[in-house]
Write an enzyme that holds these catalytic residues in place. Structure first.
Site, PDB file in Angstrom:
ATOM      1  N   SER A 201      71.996  44.835  18.812  1.00 37.31           N
ATOM      2  CA  SER A 201      72.079  45.971  19.024  1.00 37.31           C
ATOM      3  C   SER A 201      73.248  46.923  18.268  1.00 37.31           C
ATOM      4  O   SER A 201      74.197  46.452  18.255  1.00 37.31           O
ATOM      5  CB  SER A 201      72.093  46.691  20.391  1.00 37.31           C
ATOM      6  OG  SER A 201      72.361  48.064  20.329  1.00 37.31           O
TER       7      SER A 201
ATOM      8  N   THR B  73      67.069  48.943  25.964  1.00 34.36           N
ATOM      9  CA  THR B  73      66.251  48.503  25.142  1.00 34.36           C
ATOM     10  C   THR B  73      65.284  47.366  25.406  1.00 34.36           C
ATOM     11  O   THR B  73      65.276  46.880  26.571  1.00 34.36           O
ATOM     12  CB  THR B  73      67.143  47.888  23.721  1.00 34.36           C
ATOM     13  OG1 THR B  73      66.322  47.701  22.625  1.00 34.36           O
ATOM     14  CG2 THR B  73      67.990  47.026  23.964  1.00 34.36           C
TER      15      THR B  73
ATOM     16  N   LYS C 229      62.617  48.899  28.727  1.00 39.71           N
ATOM     17  CA  LYS C 229      62.273  50.626  28.601  1.00 39.71           C
ATOM     18  C   LYS C 229      61.216  50.816  29.677  1.00 39.71           C
ATOM     19  O   LYS C 229      61.375  52.126  30.129  1.00 39.71           O
ATOM     20  CB  LYS C 229      61.990  51.104  27.302  1.00 39.71           C
ATOM     21  CG  LYS C 229      62.947  51.026  26.097  1.00 39.71           C
ATOM     22  CD  LYS C 229      62.684  51.420  25.018  1.00 39.71           C
ATOM     23  CE  LYS C 229      63.810  51.492  24.003  1.00 39.71           C
ATOM     24  NZ  LYS C 229      63.427  52.334  22.685  1.00 39.71           N
TER      25      LYS C 229
ATOM     26  N   ASP D 119      64.313  58.985  22.404  1.00 40.51           N
ATOM     27  CA  ASP D 119      63.506  58.650  21.037  1.00 40.51           C
ATOM     28  C   ASP D 119      62.844  59.519  20.157  1.00 40.51           C
ATOM     29  O   ASP D 119      62.802  59.503  18.942  1.00 40.51           O
ATOM     30  CB  ASP D 119      62.524  57.248  21.367  1.00 40.51           C
ATOM     31  CG  ASP D 119      63.530  55.977  21.594  1.00 40.51           C
ATOM     32  OD1 ASP D 119      64.728  56.067  20.871  1.00 40.51           O
ATOM     33  OD2 ASP D 119      62.905  55.003  22.155  1.00 40.51           O
TER      34      ASP D 119
ATOM     35  N   GLY E 222      50.234  52.526  14.181  1.00 38.41           N
ATOM     36  CA  GLY E 222      50.824  51.863  15.045  1.00 38.41           C
ATOM     37  C   GLY E 222      50.680  52.600  16.546  1.00 38.41           C
ATOM     38  O   GLY E 222      50.706  53.809  16.668  1.00 38.41           O
TER      39      GLY E 222
ATOM     40  N   GLY F 113      52.296  51.087  19.652  1.00 43.23           N
ATOM     41  CA  GLY F 113      53.057  50.472  20.721  1.00 43.23           C
ATOM     42  C   GLY F 113      53.940  51.530  21.217  1.00 43.23           C
ATOM     43  O   GLY F 113      53.898  52.604  21.268  1.00 43.23           O
ATOM     44  N   GLY F 114      55.113  50.947  21.829  1.00 41.67           N
ATOM     45  CA  GLY F 114      56.180  51.693  22.650  1.00 41.67           C
ATOM     46  C   GLY F 114      56.935  52.856  21.873  1.00 41.67           C
ATOM     47  O   GLY F 114      56.600  54.082  22.160  1.00 41.67           O
ATOM     48  N   ALA F 115      57.181  52.514  20.382  1.00 42.31           N
ATOM     49  CA  ALA F 115      57.602  53.603  19.666  1.00 42.31           C
ATOM     50  C   ALA F 115      56.741  54.659  19.220  1.00 42.31           C
ATOM     51  O   ALA F 115      57.362  56.014  19.076  1.00 42.31           O
ATOM     52  CB  ALA F 115      58.248  52.881  18.490  1.00 42.31           C
TER      53      ALA F 115
ATOM     54  N   TYR G  90      64.661  50.037  10.806  1.00 38.89           N
ATOM     55  CA  TYR G  90      65.853  50.168   9.634  1.00 38.89           C
ATOM     56  C   TYR G  90      66.781  48.906   9.214  1.00 38.89           C
ATOM     57  O   TYR G  90      67.652  48.975   8.681  1.00 38.89           O
ATOM     58  CB  TYR G  90      66.930  51.124  10.597  1.00 38.89           C
ATOM     59  CG  TYR G  90      67.187  50.527  11.994  1.00 38.89           C
ATOM     60  CD1 TYR G  90      66.622  50.981  13.010  1.00 38.89           C
ATOM     61  CD2 TYR G  90      68.169  49.516  12.090  1.00 38.89           C
ATOM     62  CE1 TYR G  90      66.808  50.504  14.347  1.00 38.89           C
ATOM     63  CE2 TYR G  90      68.657  49.067  13.347  1.00 38.89           C
ATOM     64  CZ  TYR G  90      67.830  49.340  14.585  1.00 38.89           C
ATOM     65  OH  TYR G  90      67.952  49.135  15.648  1.00 38.89           O
TER      66      TYR G  90
ATOM     67  N   GLY H 111      64.486  54.392   9.272  1.00 35.28           N
ATOM     68  CA  GLY H 111      64.748  54.524  10.784  1.00 35.28           C
ATOM     69  C   GLY H 111      66.023  54.711  11.023  1.00 35.28           C
ATOM     70  O   GLY H 111      66.126  54.863  12.472  1.00 35.28           O
TER      71      GLY H 111
HETATM   72  P1  NAP Z   1      55.608  47.186  20.009  1.00 28.33           P
HETATM   73  O1  NAP Z   1      55.412  48.044  21.322  1.00 28.33           O
HETATM   74  O2  NAP Z   1      55.598  45.937  20.394  1.00 28.33           O
HETATM   75  O3  NAP Z   1      54.448  47.514  19.074  1.00 28.33           O
HETATM   76  C1  NAP Z   1      54.361  46.741  17.838  1.00 28.33           C
HETATM   77  C2  NAP Z   1      53.264  47.604  17.019  1.00 28.33           C
HETATM   78  O4  NAP Z   1      53.071  46.984  15.546  1.00 28.33           O
HETATM   79  C3  NAP Z   1      51.804  47.821  17.603  1.00 28.33           C
HETATM   80  O5  NAP Z   1      51.151  48.760  17.269  1.00 28.33           O
HETATM   81  C4  NAP Z   1      51.256  46.431  16.981  1.00 28.33           C
HETATM   82  O6  NAP Z   1      49.766  46.408  16.634  1.00 28.33           O
HETATM   83  C5  NAP Z   1      51.741  46.648  15.411  1.00 28.33           C
HETATM   84  N1  NAP Z   1      51.585  45.303  14.683  1.00 28.33           N
HETATM   85  C6  NAP Z   1      52.291  44.015  15.087  1.00 28.33           C
HETATM   86  N2  NAP Z   1      52.010  43.289  13.882  1.00 28.33           N
HETATM   87  C7  NAP Z   1      51.078  43.785  13.274  1.00 28.33           C
HETATM   88  C8  NAP Z   1      50.301  43.394  12.010  1.00 28.33           C
HETATM   89  N3  NAP Z   1      50.526  42.211  11.706  1.00 28.33           N
HETATM   90  N4  NAP Z   1      49.554  44.201  11.467  1.00 28.33           N
HETATM   91  C9  NAP Z   1      49.496  45.575  11.883  1.00 28.33           C
HETATM   92  N5  NAP Z   1      50.283  46.186  12.942  1.00 28.33           N
HETATM   93  C10 NAP Z   1      50.967  45.045  13.582  1.00 28.33           C
HETATM   94  O7  NAP Z   1      56.906  47.794  19.287  1.00 28.33           O
HETATM   95  P2  NAP Z   1      58.090  49.169  19.389  1.00 28.33           P
HETATM   96  O8  NAP Z   1      58.904  48.921  20.559  1.00 28.33           O
HETATM   97  O9  NAP Z   1      56.659  50.116  19.123  1.00 28.33           O
HETATM   98  O10 NAP Z   1      58.493  48.847  18.073  1.00 28.33           O
HETATM   99  C11 NAP Z   1      57.995  48.756  16.527  1.00 28.33           C
HETATM  100  C12 NAP Z   1      58.918  48.972  15.569  1.00 28.33           C
HETATM  101  O11 NAP Z   1      59.645  50.157  15.725  1.00 28.33           O
HETATM  102  C13 NAP Z   1      59.797  47.993  15.230  1.00 28.33           C
HETATM  103  O12 NAP Z   1      60.233  47.642  14.178  1.00 28.33           O
HETATM  104  C14 NAP Z   1      61.170  48.356  16.222  1.00 28.33           C
HETATM  105  O13 NAP Z   1      62.450  47.922  15.631  1.00 28.33           O
HETATM  106  C15 NAP Z   1      61.004  49.837  15.555  1.00 28.33           C
HETATM  107  N6  NAP Z   1      61.850  50.910  16.389  1.00 28.33           N
HETATM  108  C16 NAP Z   1      62.841  51.684  15.763  1.00 28.33           C
HETATM  109  C17 NAP Z   1      63.483  52.638  16.417  1.00 28.33           C
HETATM  110  C18 NAP Z   1      64.258  53.348  15.796  1.00 28.33           C
HETATM  111  O14 NAP Z   1      65.452  53.969  16.529  1.00 28.33           O
HETATM  112  N7  NAP Z   1      64.317  53.459  14.475  1.00 28.33           N
HETATM  113  C19 NAP Z   1      63.249  52.791  17.892  1.00 28.33           C
HETATM  114  C20 NAP Z   1      62.085  51.875  18.306  1.00 28.33           C
HETATM  115  C21 NAP Z   1      61.604  51.069  17.694  1.00 28.33           C
HETATM  116  P3  NAP Z   1      48.892  45.669  18.025  1.00 28.33           P
HETATM  117  O15 NAP Z   1      48.573  46.718  19.021  1.00 28.33           O
HETATM  118  O16 NAP Z   1      47.578  45.657  17.388  1.00 28.33           O
HETATM  119  O17 NAP Z   1      49.526  44.497  18.155  1.00 28.33           O
END
Ligand code: NAP
Length: 280
Positions: free
Chosen positions: A20, A67, A71, A108, A134, A136-138, A225, A246
């Site tokens: 982090s 994190t 979360k 966020d 996407g 997911g959580g973000a 990022y 990011g």
């Molecule tokens: P998460 O909940 O695990 O979601 C992951 C996402 O990526 C899902 O939509 C997943 O699709 C997709 N994915 C994974 N592998 C894939 C592939 N091979 N092809 C296409 N899509 C794929 O993760 P998250 O917490 O949302 O985080 C996602 C990203 O955001 C990470 O890189 C994280 O570092 C970044 N992030 C940045 C910040 C910031 O402050 N800048 C904050 C939070 C997160 P499926 O549903 O099909 O698996």
């Protein structure tokens, strides 16, 4: 006798947490504002989350960030959840209230929107359709941020299509689920493209999306990022798009949390940017 200013503690709970950058950000602001306190790493295993959160008031913490993987789980262990965090379905900030109770918030979405405004001050959410990749959580925080900023149309696409459909149902008619195979054509007439997947992150392959339909005036953002410039952003920059990485989201989500704990809304200065960038 002069009363000493209070010493305040805050930190980040995660498992693992060593990666982090939040301690660098918050400790920079503590020093900049000459406050008494510290922001520490709190490696907490999932099965100990409740005890760790409940320990915050007795240990004198003003609060903490959360994190991976805490979360969502934290929702059940705090006393109050603000409506935005409830909608997003996750907490990234916990505030210890004066009576020792715990409030859960999510900053966020604010961080994401503010990062767009910092990059392009005249950016408006209703300027055109937004494509979100996407689910997911973000993505949930990004969707809430875009909707609350006035977005009219959001095209949401995800490798696992059912998750995009579920989110579209949950977030209402502004969000339209698009089939994964249609993601390239869905960029036609969009004013914003955002990658919320992990594709393009260090160690992952690039996001598989073609930009040829995307109007050249569109803003292209990636919430990753590490690296600061993902293959998606490099390709967009080469086409002439304004791009946003990011780091701005990470820095901006930290600002309201710091204010809640330390009473000062801090700024993103060139010195802070240089300090954090040096760690990436
Ligand atoms: P998460 O909940 O695990 O979601 C992951 C996402 O990526 C899902 O939509 C997943 O699709 C997709 N994915 C994974 N592998 C894939 C592939 N091979 N092809 C296409 N899509 C794929 O993760 P998250 O917490 O949302 O985080 C996602 C990203 O955001 C990470 O890189 C994280 O570092 C970044 N992030 C940045 C910040 C910031 O402050 N800048 C904050 C939070 C997160 P499926 O549903 O099909 O698996």
């Amino acid at each position: 006798m002069a009363t000493e200013r209070p010493y305040r503690l805050a930190g980040i709970m995660g498992w693992p947490v060593a990666h982090s950058r939040s301690p660098v950000i918050h400790n920079h602001w503590i020093a900049e504002h000459q406050l008494r306190g510290a922001y520490v790493m709190l490696p907490v295993q999932p099965e100990h989350l409740k005890q760790a959160l409940r320990g915050l008031p007795v240990l004198g913490f003003a609060g903490c960030n959360l994190t991976i993987p805490h979360k969502v789980a934290a929702l059940q262990w705090v006393d109050h959840v603000d409506p935005l965090a409830r909608r997003i379905g996750a907490i990234n900030t916990v505030v210890v209230e004066a009576d020792g109770s715990l409030s859960g918030r999510n900053t966020d979405g604010f961080g994401y929107i503010q990062s767009l405004r910092d990059a392009q001050p005249n950016w408006r959410a209703h300027a055109g359709a937004a494509a979100v990749i996407g689910a997911g959580g973000a993505a949930r925080a990004v969707l809430a941020g875009l909707i609350d900023s006035g977005a009219n149309t959001i095209r949401l696409t995800n490798r696992s299509g059912a998750k995009a459909h579920d989110l579209a149902q949950e977030f209402g008619p502004t969000v339209q689920a698009i089939a994964w195979e249609d993601r390239h054509d869905a960029l036609a007439d969009c004013a914003l493209l955002v990658n919320t997947t992990n594709q393009g992150m260090h160690g992952e392959p690039p996001l598989d999306v073609r930009l040829d339909q995307l109007p050249l005036h569109a803003l292209v953002s990636d919430i990753i990022y590490v690296p600061m410039e993902t293959p998606l952003l490099a390709a967009a920059r080469a086409r002439g798009h304004t791009v946003v990485n990011g780091l701005g989201m990470l820095l901006n989500q930290a600002r309201p949390a710091f204010e809640a704990w330390f009473g000062v809304l801090p700024n993103i200065t060139p010195e802070l940017l240089a300090t954090v960038t040096a760690t990436l």
